[in-house]
Design a protein around this motif. Structure first.
Motif, PDB file in Angstrom:
ATOM      1  N   PHE A  57       0.865  -1.177   0.000  1.00 36.25           N
ATOM      2  CA  PHE A  57       0.000   0.000   0.000  1.00 36.25           C
ATOM      3  C   PHE A  57       0.905   1.232   0.000  1.00 36.25           C
ATOM      4  CE2 PHE A  57      -2.506  -3.373   1.803  1.00 36.25           C
ATOM      5  CZ  PHE A  57      -3.808  -3.121   1.393  1.00 36.25           C
ATOM      6  N   PHE A  58       0.860   1.999  -1.106  1.00 38.25           N
ATOM      7  CA  PHE A  58       1.650   3.215  -1.239  1.00 38.25           C
ATOM      8  C   PHE A  58       0.744   4.421  -1.009  1.00 38.25           C
ATOM      9  CE2 PHE A  58       3.734   0.032  -3.813  1.00 38.25           C
ATOM     10  CZ  PHE A  58       5.081   0.249  -3.608  1.00 38.25           C
ATOM     11  N   PRO A  59       1.091   5.318  -0.062  1.00 35.28           N
ATOM     12  CA  PRO A  59       0.273   6.526   0.113  1.00 35.28           C
ATOM     13  C   PRO A  59       0.086   7.223  -1.230  1.00 35.28           C
ATOM     14  CG  PRO A  59       1.907   6.361   1.836  1.00 35.28           C
ATOM     15  CD  PRO A  59       2.237   5.289   0.834  1.00 35.28           C
ATOM     16  N   HIS A  60      -1.137   7.688  -1.488  1.00 36.83           N
ATOM     17  CA  HIS A  60      -1.506   8.224  -2.798  1.00 36.83           C
ATOM     18  C   HIS A  60      -2.231   9.550  -2.612  1.00 36.83           C
ATOM     19  CE1 HIS A  60      -2.548   7.896  -7.041  1.00 36.83           C
ATOM     20  NE2 HIS A  60      -3.815   8.117  -6.748  1.00 36.83           N
ATOM     21  N   GLY A  61      -2.068  10.455  -3.553  1.00 38.66           N
ATOM     22  CA  GLY A  61      -2.753  11.747  -3.480  1.00 38.66           C
ATOM     23  C   GLY A  61      -2.281  12.533  -2.268  1.00 38.66           C
ATOM     24  N   GLN A  62      -3.217  12.962  -1.441  1.00 35.19           N
ATOM     25  CA  GLN A  62      -2.900  13.779  -0.255  1.00 35.19           C
ATOM     26  C   GLN A  62      -2.517  12.943   0.971  1.00 35.19           C
ATOM     27  OE1 GLN A  62      -2.774  17.184  -0.411  1.00 35.19           O
ATOM     28  NE2 GLN A  62      -3.134  16.833  -2.592  1.00 35.19           N
ATOM     29  N   THR A  63      -2.573  11.631   0.864  1.00 31.22           N
ATOM     30  CA  THR A  63      -2.283  10.753   2.008  1.00 31.22           C
ATOM     31  C   THR A  63      -0.805  10.795   2.363  1.00 31.22           C
ATOM     32  OG1 THR A  63      -4.088   9.290   1.385  1.00 31.22           O
ATOM     33  CG2 THR A  63      -2.432   8.381   2.872  1.00 31.22           C
ATOM     34  N   LYS A  64      -0.522  10.941   3.638  1.00 30.05           N
ATOM     35  CA  LYS A  64       0.843  10.936   4.165  1.00 30.05           C
ATOM     36  C   LYS A  64       1.033   9.685   5.000  1.00 30.05           C
ATOM     37  CE  LYS A  64       1.642  15.119   2.695  1.00 30.05           C
ATOM     38  NZ  LYS A  64       1.970  15.183   1.314  1.00 30.05           N
ATOM     39  N   GLY A  65       2.253   9.199   5.054  1.00 28.14           N
ATOM     40  CA  GLY A  65       2.551   8.037   5.878  1.00 28.14           C
ATOM     41  C   GLY A  65       3.479   7.097   5.150  1.00 28.14           C
ATOM     42  N   PRO A  66       3.952   6.092   5.856  1.00 25.65           N
ATOM     43  CA  PRO A  66       4.899   5.154   5.249  1.00 25.65           C
ATOM     44  C   PRO A  66       4.212   4.121   4.352  1.00 25.65           C
ATOM     45  CG  PRO A  66       4.438   4.499   7.495  1.00 25.65           C
ATOM     46  CD  PRO A  66       3.705   5.807   7.263  1.00 25.65           C
ATOM     47  N   LEU A  67       4.993   3.508   3.508  1.00 29.22           N
ATOM     48  CA  LEU A  67       4.560   2.352   2.731  1.00 29.22           C
ATOM     49  C   LEU A  67       4.210   1.242   3.712  1.00 29.22           C
ATOM     50  CD1 LEU A  67       4.681   0.438   0.116  1.00 29.22           C
ATOM     51  CD2 LEU A  67       7.052   0.105   0.770  1.00 29.22           C
ATOM     52  N   ALA A  68       3.167   0.479   3.423  1.00 25.39           N
ATOM     53  CA  ALA A  68       2.807  -0.673   4.262  1.00 25.39           C
ATOM     54  C   ALA A  68       2.641  -1.875   3.354  1.00 25.39           C
ATOM     55  CB  ALA A  68       1.517  -0.391   5.017  1.00 25.39           C
ATOM     56  N   GLY A  69       2.911  -3.045   3.878  1.00 26.29           N
ATOM     57  CA  GLY A  69       2.735  -4.231   3.065  1.00 26.29           C
ATOM     58  C   GLY A  69       3.033  -5.494   3.830  1.00 26.29           C
ATOM     59  N   GLY A  70       2.789  -6.600   3.151  1.00 19.95           N
ATOM     60  CA  GLY A  70       3.040  -7.886   3.783  1.00 19.95           C
ATOM     61  C   GLY A  70       2.947  -9.017   2.782  1.00 19.95           C
ATOM     62  N   ARG A  71       3.064 -10.212   3.309  1.00 20.62           N
ATOM     63  CA  ARG A  71       3.031 -11.424   2.494  1.00 20.62           C
ATOM     64  C   ARG A  71       1.603 -11.902   2.282  1.00 20.62           C
ATOM     65  NH1 ARG A  71       8.123 -14.521   2.558  1.00 20.62           N
ATOM     66  NH2 ARG A  71       6.757 -16.109   1.696  1.00 20.62           N
ATOM     67  N   ILE A  72       1.391 -12.539   1.150  1.00 17.21           N
ATOM     68  CA  ILE A  72       0.126 -13.208   0.847  1.00 17.21           C
ATOM     69  C   ILE A  72       0.430 -14.701   0.792  1.00 17.21           C
ATOM     70  CG2 ILE A  72      -1.727 -13.517  -0.827  1.00 17.21           C
ATOM     71  CD1 ILE A  72      -0.997 -10.714  -1.928  1.00 17.21           C
ATOM     72  N   GLU A  73      -0.316 -15.484   1.538  1.00 16.38           N
ATOM     73  CA  GLU A  73      -0.164 -16.941   1.495  1.00 16.38           C
ATOM     74  C   GLU A  73      -1.537 -17.555   1.318  1.00 16.38           C
ATOM     75  OE1 GLU A  73       2.564 -19.047   3.784  1.00 16.38           O
ATOM     76  OE2 GLU A  73       3.774 -17.284   4.259  1.00 16.38           O
ATOM     77  N   ASP A  74      -1.662 -18.397   0.301  1.00 15.46           N
ATOM     78  CA  ASP A  74      -2.929 -19.052  -0.018  1.00 15.46           C
ATOM     79  C   ASP A  74      -4.069 -18.055  -0.183  1.00 15.46           C
ATOM     80  OD1 ASP A  74      -1.718 -21.601   0.053  1.00 15.46           O
ATOM     81  OD2 ASP A  74      -1.919 -21.657   2.227  1.00 15.46           O
ATOM     82  N   GLY A  75      -3.757 -16.896  -0.776  1.00 12.48           N
ATOM     83  CA  GLY A  75      -4.776 -15.899  -1.078  1.00 12.48           C
ATOM     84  C   GLY A  75      -5.185 -15.001   0.074  1.00 12.48           C
ATOM     85  N   VAL A  76      -4.490 -15.086   1.213  1.00 17.68           N
ATOM     86  CA  VAL A  76      -4.865 -14.311   2.393  1.00 17.68           C
ATOM     87  C   VAL A  76      -3.674 -13.472   2.866  1.00 17.68           C
ATOM     88  CG1 VAL A  76      -5.641 -14.457   4.788  1.00 17.68           C
ATOM     89  CG2 VAL A  76      -6.490 -16.102   3.110  1.00 17.68           C
ATOM     90  N   TYR A  77      -3.943 -12.224   3.234  1.00 16.79           N
ATOM     91  CA  TYR A  77      -2.905 -11.373   3.815  1.00 16.79           C
ATOM     92  C   TYR A  77      -3.428 -10.764   5.108  1.00 16.79           C
ATOM     93  CZ  TYR A  77      -5.278  -7.054   2.412  1.00 16.79           C
ATOM     94  OH  TYR A  77      -6.179  -6.030   2.288  1.00 16.79           O
ATOM     95  N   HIS A  78      -2.513 -10.467   6.008  1.00 21.77           N
ATOM     96  CA  HIS A  78      -2.838  -9.795   7.267  1.00 21.77           C
ATOM     97  C   HIS A  78      -1.777  -8.734   7.519  1.00 21.77           C
ATOM     98  CE1 HIS A  78      -5.844 -12.760   8.483  1.00 21.77           C
ATOM     99  NE2 HIS A  78      -5.026 -13.673   8.000  1.00 21.77           N
TER     100      HIS A  78
END
Length: 103
Positions: free
Chosen positions: A7-28
């Motif tokens: 998840f990359f902040p877009h437009g006016q949104t401020k904050g760090p990049l967030a992300g994670g792994r997907i396993e068997d179609g599920v992410y947390h």
């Protein structure tokens, strides 16, 4: 099947990049480390093992003659590097599901 979601902040949104792994179609993502409230460009990448072994070019990590299991993309590029998928995060604990079209 494994992959990543970012998840990359877009437009006016401020904050760090967030992300994670997907396993068997599920992410947390932990609420503390998840995307900030606001709009985010979302990139989703997925790979699948083919069961085939392939040679890799030698480099500092793989000596001459090294082989690895082949991985192929299972998510179209329009959701990954070429993504224009934007989602609005309204709260840190929001559940967001993605229906990806393979065509």
């Amino acid at each position: 099947d494994k992959g990543t979601i970012q998840f990359f902040p877009h437009g006016q949104t401020k904050g760090p990049l967030a992300g994670g792994r997907i396993e068997d179609g599920v992410y947390h993502l932990d609420a503390d480390a998840g995307p900030a409230v606001g709009e985010h460009l979302v990139r989703i990448v997925g790979k699948r093992r083919t069961g085939r072994m392939i040679k890799v070019p030698p480099d500092q990590y793989a000596p001459e003659g090294s082989v690895v299991e082949e991985m192929v993309d299972i998510v179209p590029a329009r959701y990954g590097e070429d993504s224009d998928l934007v989602r609005n995060i309204t709260a840190p604990s929001t559940e967001i599901n993605f229906e990806l079209d393979s065509k």
